[in-house]
Design a protein around this motif. Structure first.
Motif, PDB file in Angstrom:
ATOM      1  N   THR A 166       0.626  14.269  10.726  1.00 34.02           N
ATOM      2  CA  THR A 166       0.442  13.851   8.985  1.00 34.02           C
ATOM      3  C   THR A 166      -1.003  12.696   9.333  1.00 34.02           C
ATOM      4  O   THR A 166      -1.305  12.277  10.148  1.00 34.02           O
ATOM      5  N   ASP A 167      -2.041  13.212   8.209  1.00 27.65           N
ATOM      6  CA  ASP A 167      -3.023  12.438   7.983  1.00 27.65           C
ATOM      7  C   ASP A 167      -2.770  11.740   7.276  1.00 27.65           C
ATOM      8  O   ASP A 167      -2.537  11.138   6.258  1.00 27.65           O
ATOM      9  N   VAL A 309       2.665   7.326  -0.564  1.00 31.07           N
ATOM     10  CA  VAL A 309       2.111   6.082  -0.825  1.00 31.07           C
ATOM     11  C   VAL A 309       2.653   5.203   0.061  1.00 31.07           C
ATOM     12  O   VAL A 309       4.261   5.124  -0.542  1.00 31.07           O
ATOM     13  N   TYR A 310       2.414   3.938   0.929  1.00 35.34           N
ATOM     14  CA  TYR A 310       3.087   3.150   1.858  1.00 35.34           C
ATOM     15  C   TYR A 310       2.503   2.052   1.771  1.00 35.34           C
ATOM     16  O   TYR A 310       1.490   1.578   1.846  1.00 35.34           O
ATOM     17  N   SER A 311       3.014   0.581   1.218  1.00 32.66           N
ATOM     18  CA  SER A 311       2.182  -1.033   1.523  1.00 32.66           C
ATOM     19  C   SER A 311       3.369  -1.766   2.017  1.00 32.66           C
ATOM     20  O   SER A 311       4.621  -1.065   2.130  1.00 32.66           O
ATOM     21  N   PHE A 312       1.985  -2.193   3.136  1.00 36.69           N
ATOM     22  CA  PHE A 312       2.957  -3.248   3.684  1.00 36.69           C
ATOM     23  C   PHE A 312       3.470  -4.795   3.163  1.00 36.69           C
ATOM     24  O   PHE A 312       3.966  -5.209   3.917  1.00 36.69           O
ATOM     25  N   SER A 313       3.287  -4.828   1.876  1.00 31.48           N
ATOM     26  CA  SER A 313       3.166  -6.423   1.268  1.00 31.48           C
ATOM     27  C   SER A 313       4.516  -6.516   0.533  1.00 31.48           C
ATOM     28  O   SER A 313       5.016  -8.188   0.871  1.00 31.48           O
ATOM     29  N   LYS A 314       6.029  -6.139   0.886  1.00 34.17           N
ATOM     30  CA  LYS A 314       6.771  -6.240   0.741  1.00 34.17           C
ATOM     31  C   LYS A 314       7.687  -6.772   1.673  1.00 34.17           C
ATOM     32  O   LYS A 314       8.749  -8.105   2.063  1.00 34.17           O
ATOM     33  N   TYR A 315       7.521  -5.900   2.798  1.00 34.39           N
ATOM     34  CA  TYR A 315       8.692  -5.822   3.596  1.00 34.39           C
ATOM     35  C   TYR A 315       7.718  -6.754   4.365  1.00 34.39           C
ATOM     36  O   TYR A 315       8.650  -7.951   5.556  1.00 34.39           O
ATOM     37  N   PHE A 316       6.954  -7.789   5.276  1.00 38.37           N
ATOM     38  CA  PHE A 316       5.943  -8.288   5.868  1.00 38.37           C
ATOM     39  C   PHE A 316       5.889  -9.477   4.833  1.00 38.37           C
ATOM     40  O   PHE A 316       5.043 -10.055   5.491  1.00 38.37           O
ATOM     41  N   ILE A 326      -1.979   6.195   2.563  1.00 40.26           N
ATOM     42  CA  ILE A 326      -2.170   7.070   1.798  1.00 40.26           C
ATOM     43  C   ILE A 326      -2.040   8.341   2.885  1.00 40.26           C
ATOM     44  O   ILE A 326      -2.424   8.407   3.722  1.00 40.26           O
ATOM     45  N   ALA A 327      -0.286   9.013   2.903  1.00 43.83           N
ATOM     46  CA  ALA A 327      -0.208  10.109   4.170  1.00 43.83           C
ATOM     47  C   ALA A 327      -0.205  11.135   2.761  1.00 43.83           C
ATOM     48  O   ALA A 327       0.160  11.320   2.005  1.00 43.83           O
ATOM     49  N   THR A 328      -1.375  11.859   4.636  1.00 48.02           N
ATOM     50  CA  THR A 328      -0.710  14.010   4.001  1.00 48.02           C
ATOM     51  C   THR A 328      -0.536  15.077   4.477  1.00 48.02           C
ATOM     52  O   THR A 328      -0.370  14.159   5.692  1.00 48.02           O
TER      53      THR A 328
END
Length: 539
Positions: A166-167, A309-316, A326-328
Motif C-alpha cells: 500500500t502507498d 480515503v481515511y480520516s482520523f477526524s471522528k475516531y480520535f 489516500i491509499a492505493t
C-alpha cells in the motif's frame, strides 16, 4: 417563522441549512439549544495527545543542543547520533508525566514489532514535530507512512493484506482527499464530462454535489441502499455498476447517515462485478469503519480497483487537526489506465508533469495526486505539515498498541448509551441494523408515527404535516437541531441526528422534546377526527 419563510431554505445543503436551524433553535434565551446536526464528536483520544506534547518538549531540548552558546533562544536541527540514548534519559527523568510512558511504549513497538530503526524513527518524529523542514518525501514521511499504513491495514483490512503493498499520501482530511482525487482523475483523462459516476446513497451530501459541478459534468447514477434490507445495497442496485459507461463508483462505508457497513454479501457482490468490470474505479471513504466490529473495506476486497480515503477526524476526535490519507495498491487500475491512454493524451501529460521527472509515463497516479495538489509547479512544497504527520503517527500507534481494543470499546459503549437514551425517551425501540456504527441515527418519521399511534395517524401525518419544513418547527419550538434525511438522498421522510456531539442526558432531552411534539400532533389528529365525526351526515 411561517411556512413561506421556510421555502427559501429548501435548496440549501444540510450543512448550510444547519446554520439556519441553529439560529432558530437558539432564539429563546431561557431554553438550551441541543445541536445534534453536525457529526463533530465531543470525545477525543487524550493519550496520544499527551504523547505529542511531551515529544514536543523532548524535540525542543534536542534543538537546543545546537547553538546552545547563544542566549537569544536560537536552536538548531536535531541530530541522529545518540538520539535514542538521549530519549531514554528524557523518559527516565519525566516518567511520571502524562504521555511519557506512552512514548516509551511507542518506541518499543516501532523497534520491536514493526522492525524499524529506533534512531531513524526518533529523528523523523523529532524534526517533524519541530516543523523545521519541508515534508520529505512530499507524499509522506518515510517512517510515518510505514506506521500509518500498518494501522490502516489493521483497521480497514483486518490485517489480511501485506502492508508494504500500500502507498499512502498524507493530506488535510477526507474532504481534501476527495477534492484531490476528482481533480487528478480529470487532469489525467480518467474521467471526462458526460461519463457516469455511480454514488452509493444515502450519502454525505457534498459527494452528490461534486460530480455535478462544472469542473466535472458527470452523470450521476444512484446506487440506493434500502432500509428494508438494513440499509444494504440490493443486487439490482449494485448491478448498475455493470454499465461500462460508469467510470467511477463513490461510496461511504459505513454509510452516512444510516451508519451501517456493507455486509459480506454486498462486498462479495461488488467483487463479482469488478471481475466483469476490471476497469471500474472505486473510491471508498471509510472514516466510520473503526466504530464497527470486524470491518472490511472495499480496499481489502478489491485492492486493484479501489482508492481508500481515511480520516482520523471522528475516531480520535481530531476534526481540527485535518488529518487524512489516500491509499492505493502498488498495482492498480489507475496506473494501468494511464499506461493505456491514447498517445495524444500521453503527450499532453508528458508536458504537464515534465518538471517533475524525465520519465513522466512511469509516474504513478498517487504521485500525480501530490503534484496536482500544488498545481504541479509547486510540487516541491507539497505535503501535509510534519507536525500533523507526527500526530497522525501517534494516533496510529495508540490504536496499534491497544491489544484489548479498550478505546474502541469505550467509544462504542458511549454511542450505544446515547442512542438508547434518545429512543427510550422518544418511546420507540432504537434501530437494530446489523453492522451499525451508531454514530448517527436516522429517525424515520413514518415509522415513528406508526409505532407511537398506529398507521392511520402515520397516514394523517404524511398528508397534513410538511415533513420538509418540520425540522424548522422542531428547531424553533424545542431548540433541537436535526438535519433532513432528504438532504443526504434518503428517500423517506426522516431526520438525521448525530450521536457523537452531545452528552447522554441531552439525547434523553431530545427524545423527550420530539415525543412531546408527536403527542401534540396526535392531539390535533384526534380533534380533527372528532370534528369530522360530529359533522358527518346523520343517517
Amino acid at each position: 417563522m411561517t411556512p413561506a419563510d421556510y421555502e427559501k431554505f429548501r435548496k440549501l445543503s444540510p450543512f448550510e441549512l444547519k446554520d439556519q436551524l441553529i439560529s432558530l433553535a437558539s432564539g429563546k434565551a431561557q431554553r438550551a439549544m441541543l445541536d445534534a446536526g453536525r457529526g463533530n464528536p465531543n470525545f477525543l483520544a487524550t493519550t496520544p495527545r499527551h504523547g505529542f506534547f511531551q515529544l514536543g518538549m523532548f524535540a525542543t531540548a534536542e534543538s537546543e543542543l545546537s547553538f546552545s552558546y547563544m542566549a537569544e533562544g536560537v536552536g538548531g536541527l536535531p541530530r541522529q547520533d545518540g538520539i535514542e540514548a538521549r530519549f531514554t534519559s528524557f523518559v527516565a527523568a519525566n516518567k511520571d508525566q502524562p504521555g511519557v510512558a506512552f512514548l516509551r511504549r511507542a518506541l518499543s513497538f516501532v523497534r520491536d514489532q514493526l522492525g524499524l530503526s529506533a534512531e531513524g524513527f526518533l529523528l523523523e518524529m523529532t524534526a517533524g514535530i519541530l516543523g523545521c523542514d519541508y515534508p520529505k518525501p512530499p507524499r509522506m514521511l518515510k517512517y510515518a507512512e510505514k506506521v500509518v499504513r500498518q494501522y490502516l491495514i489493521q483497521e480497514m483490512a483486518g490485517s489480511t493484506m501485506p502492508a508494504a503493498s500500500t502507498d499512502l499520501f498524507a493530506l488535510e482530511g477526507g474532504t481534501a482527499a476527495i477534492s484531490y482525487i476528482f481533480a487528478s482523475l480529470r487532469e489525467n483523462g480518467l474521467i471526462k464530462p458526460g461519463d457516469k459516476a455511480a454514488i452509493g446513497m444515502p450519502v454525505f451530501t457534498p459527494y452528490v454535489e461534486i460530480p455535478e459541478l462544472r469542473d466535472y459534468q458527470l452523470q450521476e447514477v444512484a446506487i440506493n441502499a434500502t432500509p428494508e434490507s438494513g440499509w444494504q445495497y440490493p443486487d439490482e442496485e449494485l448491478d448498475k455498476l455493470l454499465d461500462p459507461a460508469v467510470k467511477i463508483f463513490l461510496i461511504v462505508n459505513p454509510s452516512n447517515p444510516p451508519s451501517v457497513k456493507i455486509n459480506d454479501a454486498g462486498l462479495a457482490r461488488i467483487a463479482e462485478i469488478v471481475k466483469k468490470r476490471p476497469d471500474l474505479i472505486i473510491v471508498t471513504d471509510d472514516v466510520y469503519g473503526t466504530f464497527t466490529d470486524n470491518f472490511r473495506s472495499l480496499y481489502s476486497i478489491c485492492p486493484y480497483n479501489t482508492i481508500l480515503v481515511y480520516s482520523f477526524s471522528k475516531y480520535f476526535g481530531a476534526t481540527g487537526w485535518r488529518l487524512g490519507v489516500i491509499a492505493t495498491h502498488a498495482q492498480n487500475v489507475l496506473d494501468y489506465a494511464l499506461a493505456n491512454l491514447p498517445e495524444e493524451d500521453k503527450l499532453a501529460l508528458d508536458a504537464r508533469y515534465a518538471s517533475l521527472t524525465p520519465d513522466v509515463r512511469g509516474l504513478k497516479f498517487i504521485d500525480r495526486l501530490v503534484a496536482d495538489s500544488r498545481t504541479v509547479a509547486l510540487n516541491h512544497t507539497a505535503g501535509l505539515s510534519t507536525p500533523q504527520q507526527v500526530q497522525m503517527v501517534l494516533f496510529s500507534l495508540f490504536a496499534l498498541m491497544d491489544g484489548r481494543n479498550a478505546y474502541k470499546t469505550a467509544l462504542k459503549n458511549l454511542l450505544h448509551r446515547r442512542e438508547s437514551a434518545l429512543y427510550r425517551n422518544l418511546g420507540i425501540n432504537a434501530p437494530d441494523d446489523e453492522g451499525s456504527t451508531h454514530y448517527y441515527t436516522l429517525i424515520d418519521m413514518t415509522k415513528l408515527a406508526t409505532e407511537l399511534y398506529g398507521r392511520r395517524f402515520a397516514r394523517w401525518v404524511m398528508t397534513h404535516v410538511d415533513h420538509e419544513t418540520i425540522l424548522f418547527r422542531i428547531a424553533e419550538e424545542t431548540g433541537v437541531v436535526l438535519l433532513p434525511g432528504m438532504g443526504f438522498a434518503v428517500r423517506k421522510p426522516s431526520a438525521r441526528a448525530s450521536l457523537a456531539n452531545l452528552n447522554e442526558y441531552q439525547y434523553a432531552s431530545i427524545g423527550a422534546e420530539l415525543r412531546k411534539m408527536a403527542d401534540e400532533y396526535y392531539e390535533r389528529y384526534k380533534a380533527e377526527k372528532k370534528l369530522e365525526a360530529e359533522n358527518a351526515p346523520k343517517e
